[in-house]
Scaffold this active site. Structure first.
Site, PDB file in Angstrom:
ATOM      1  CE  LYS A   1     -10.060   2.248 -20.301  1.00  0.00           C
ATOM      2  NZ  LYS A   1     -10.589   3.280 -19.863  1.00  0.00           N
TER       3      LYS A   1
ATOM      4  CG  ASP B   1      -7.555  10.920 -18.751  1.00  0.00           C
ATOM      5  OD1 ASP B   1      -6.719  10.114 -19.308  1.00  0.00           O
ATOM      6  OD2 ASP B   1      -8.776  10.399 -17.929  1.00  0.00           O
TER       7      ASP B   1
ATOM      8  CE1 TYR C   1     -14.008   6.410 -18.963  1.00  0.00           C
ATOM      9  CE2 TYR C   1     -13.544   6.958 -16.564  1.00  0.00           C
ATOM     10  CZ  TYR C   1     -13.590   6.078 -17.671  1.00  0.00           C
ATOM     11  OH  TYR C   1     -14.167   4.603 -17.296  1.00  0.00           O
TER      12      TYR C   1
ATOM     13  NE  ARG D   1      -2.788   0.300   3.392  1.00  0.00           N
ATOM     14  CZ  ARG D   1      -2.308   1.162   4.232  1.00  0.00           C
ATOM     15  NH1 ARG D   1      -1.717   2.232   4.056  1.00  0.00           N
ATOM     16  NH2 ARG D   1      -1.902   0.621   5.455  1.00  0.00           N
TER      17      ARG D   1
HETATM   18  C1  PLP Z   1     -11.124   4.097 -18.815  1.00  0.00           C
HETATM   19  C2  PLP Z   1     -10.706   5.521 -18.678  1.00  0.00           C
HETATM   20  C3  PLP Z   1     -10.356   6.052 -17.360  1.00  0.00           C
HETATM   21  C4  PLP Z   1     -10.712   5.297 -16.045  1.00  0.00           C
HETATM   22  O1  PLP Z   1      -9.951   4.180 -15.928  1.00  0.00           O
HETATM   23  P1  PLP Z   1     -10.343   2.780 -15.143  1.00  0.00           P
HETATM   24  O2  PLP Z   1      -8.990   1.909 -15.335  1.00  0.00           O
HETATM   25  O3  PLP Z   1     -11.558   2.269 -15.711  1.00  0.00           O
HETATM   26  O4  PLP Z   1     -10.514   3.329 -13.861  1.00  0.00           O
HETATM   27  C5  PLP Z   1     -10.024   7.488 -17.317  1.00  0.00           C
HETATM   28  N1  PLP Z   1      -9.914   8.225 -18.396  1.00  0.00           N
HETATM   29  C6  PLP Z   1     -10.055   7.597 -19.615  1.00  0.00           C
HETATM   30  C7  PLP Z   1     -10.048   8.643 -20.574  1.00  0.00           C
HETATM   31  C8  PLP Z   1     -10.431   6.503 -19.852  1.00  0.00           C
HETATM   32  O5  PLP Z   1     -10.753   5.970 -21.059  1.00  0.00           O
END
Ligand code: PLP
Length: 388
Positions: A199, A174, A102, A48
C-alpha cells in the site's frame, strides 16, 4: 546525528541507502546473490534470513520511520502478519483482535489458528473496554487496526497499549492505512508495528511486500520463526521498494491534503448522505485521531443518497479507477458490499454498517479539481441515466 533528528524527507531519501563505493553511483546497488562467501560470522547472508545487503539496509529506513530499533521486510503484508502472530502464539495461547479487521487477517485467524490450537476472540467493538472484556488468562497478544477499513473508525492506541501492558500482553498494530507518515504507534506504547508495504510504502500499485518494525528483542523473536516460514522479499523488489519509499512523505502528504479537501467537498454535496473521514469535525473520534495521528490520512468512505445506484456511479467515473487495492498515487474507489464484504449476508452487512451505498475512496495525488470534477460528472451522469 541520530536518525530521529533527521527530517522525514531526509529519512525517506537517505536512511538505509547502500553507498556505491565501487562506481560512486547515486543509488543503492542491488545485490542479487543468494550465495555469499562462507566465513566465520554467526549468521550467514542468505535471502531467506532477511540479511542480504538490500534487505538489511531497507529495514533501517523502515525502522527509522517507525522510531524502532529494528525491522524486517516480508514478501507480503500477510507474510508479515502471519509470521508476527506465529512468533508470539503457540498451542493454548489466546489472541484478542479488533472486530473490524483487514479481511485477509481475519481469514488467516479463522481458517488457520484452530490447526495450531490457538484461541482467538474478535472484540465486540473498538473501545478500550471491548478489548478489556475479551482478555482471558491465556491472552498473549492484542492486535489492533486504526484507522479501520472501510469505515475509518479510530481505536485509542494509547489506551489499548496501556491496558495490555498492565497485564503483560504484547500489542501489535496494522499501521497500513495511516502509514508511518501519519501515525507512529511505537510512540503511543504499542510493541510491534506492521505494514502491508503493498500500500503506501510501495505507493505505485506495483509491489507486493510487507514489513514489521519493533525493538531488536521482538524482531529477533520474529526472525527466528520467519526464517523457518520463509516469507522474505526478493532483493529485486526490495530495491524497488527502497526507490518508492524515497517519495513516501511527499506522496502521503499530497494524498492527505487531497483527502481533506475531498472529504469536505463530499460532506457538502447534496447527493452524498454520509462521509467517514477522521479529519472531519463530526467524525465520532475526530479528537482522538487528532491526538494520536500526525495527519488524518488519505482513505475515506462515503454513502450516496438512497436514490443513486452506487454501482452505476462507479461506472460513470472517468479518472478515478474502480480498484480492489489502495494507497497508490492514483485515486481508486470500490464498493465494500460487492468486494471485501460480498460474502456476508445483507443482515450481516447491516450489522457492521456496510450499506450498498457505501463507497471506499483511496485518494491519490492527482490535481484536486480534476478529482472533484470526476465525482461531480459521475453523479450528474448517474442521475440522468437512472431517471431518463
Ligand atoms: C492489503 C492489506 C493487508 C495485506 O497485505 P498484502 O500485502 O496484500 O498481503 C493487511 N492489512 C491491511 C490494512 C491492508 O490494507
Amino acid at each position: 546525528m541520530s536518525k530521529k533528528t533527521l527530517g522525514l524527507n531526509t529519512i525517506c531519501t537517505h536512511v538505509g541507502e547502500i553507498k556505491d563505493e565501487q562506481f560512486k553511483g547515486a543509488v543503492s546497488p542491488i545485490y542479487l546473490s543468494t550465495s555469499y562467501e562462507f566465513d566465520d560470522v554467526e549468521i550467514k547472508r542468505y535471502p531467506r534470513y532477511f540479511n542480504t545487503p538490500n534487505q538489511e539496509f531497507l529495514a533501517k529506513k523502515i525502522a527509522a520511520l517507525e522510531h524502532t530499533e529494528a525491522a524486517l521486510i516480508f514478501g507480503s503484508g500477510m507474510a508479515a502478519i502471519s509470521h508476527m502472530f506465529l512468533a508470539f502464539l503457540q498451542k493454548g495461547d489466546h489472541i484478542v483482535v479488533q472486530n473490524t479487521l483487514y479481511g485477509g487477517t481475519s481469514n488467516f485467524i479463522r481458517e488457520e489458528f484452530h490447526k495450531y490450537g490457538i484461541e482467538y476472540t474478535f472484540t465486540n467493538g473498538y473501545a478500550v473496554s471491548d478489548f478489556e472484556a475479551a482478555i482471558q488468562s491465556n491472552t498473549k497478544l492484542i492486535h489492533i487496526e486504526t484507522p479501520s477499513n472501510p469505515l475509518l473508525t479510530i481505536t485509542d492506541v494509547k489506551g489499548v497499549a496501556k491496558l495490555a501492558k498492565s497485564k503483560g500482553i504484547v500489542t501489535t498494530i496494522d499501521n497500513t492505512f495511516a502509514s508511518p507518515i501519519n501515525q507512529n504507534p511505537i510512540d503511543l506504547g504499542i510493541d510491534i508495528v506492521m505494514h502491508s508495504a503493498t500500500k503506501y510504502l510501495g505507493g505505485h500499485s506495483d509491489i507486493l511486500a510487507g514489513a514489521v518494525a519493533s525493538s531488536q528483542e521482538h524482531i529477533d523473536r520474529i526472525w527466528n520463526v520467519s526464517k523457518n516460514l520463509g516469507g522474505s522479499l526478493s532483493d529485486m523488489t526490495v530495491w524497488m521498494l527502497e526507490r518508492s519509499m524515497k517519495t513516501l512523505a511527499l506522496r502521503v502528504k499530497a494524498q492527505n491534503k487531497n483527502a481533506r479537501k475531498l472529504a469536505k467537498f463530499l460532506e457538502g454535496h447534496k447527493d452524498v448522505s454520509k462521509v467517514y473521514y477522521p479529519g472531519l469535525k463530526n467524525h465520532p473520534e475526530h479528537e482522538l485521531a487528532k491526538a494520536q495521528m500526525h495527519d488524518f490520512g488519505a482513505m475515506l468512505s462515503f454513502e450516496l443518497v438512497e436514490e443513486m445506484d452506487a454501482m452505476s456511479f462507479m461506472k460513470q467515473l472517468n479518472l478515478i479507477k474502480p480498484s480492489m487495492s489502495l494507497a497508490g498515487v492514483e485515486s481508486t474507489m470500490l464498493l465494500p458490499s460487492q468486494t471485501s464484504h460480498a460474502l456476508l449476508s445483507q443482515e450481516q452487512r447491516d450489522a457492521v454498517g456496510i450499506s450498498n451505498q457505501l463507497i471506499r475512496f483511496s485518494v491519490g495525488i492527482e490535481t484536486y479539481r480534476d478529482l472533484k470534477f470526476d465525482i461531480n460528472q459521475a453523479i450528474i451522469n448517474t442521475k440522468t441515466t437512472t431517471f431518463a
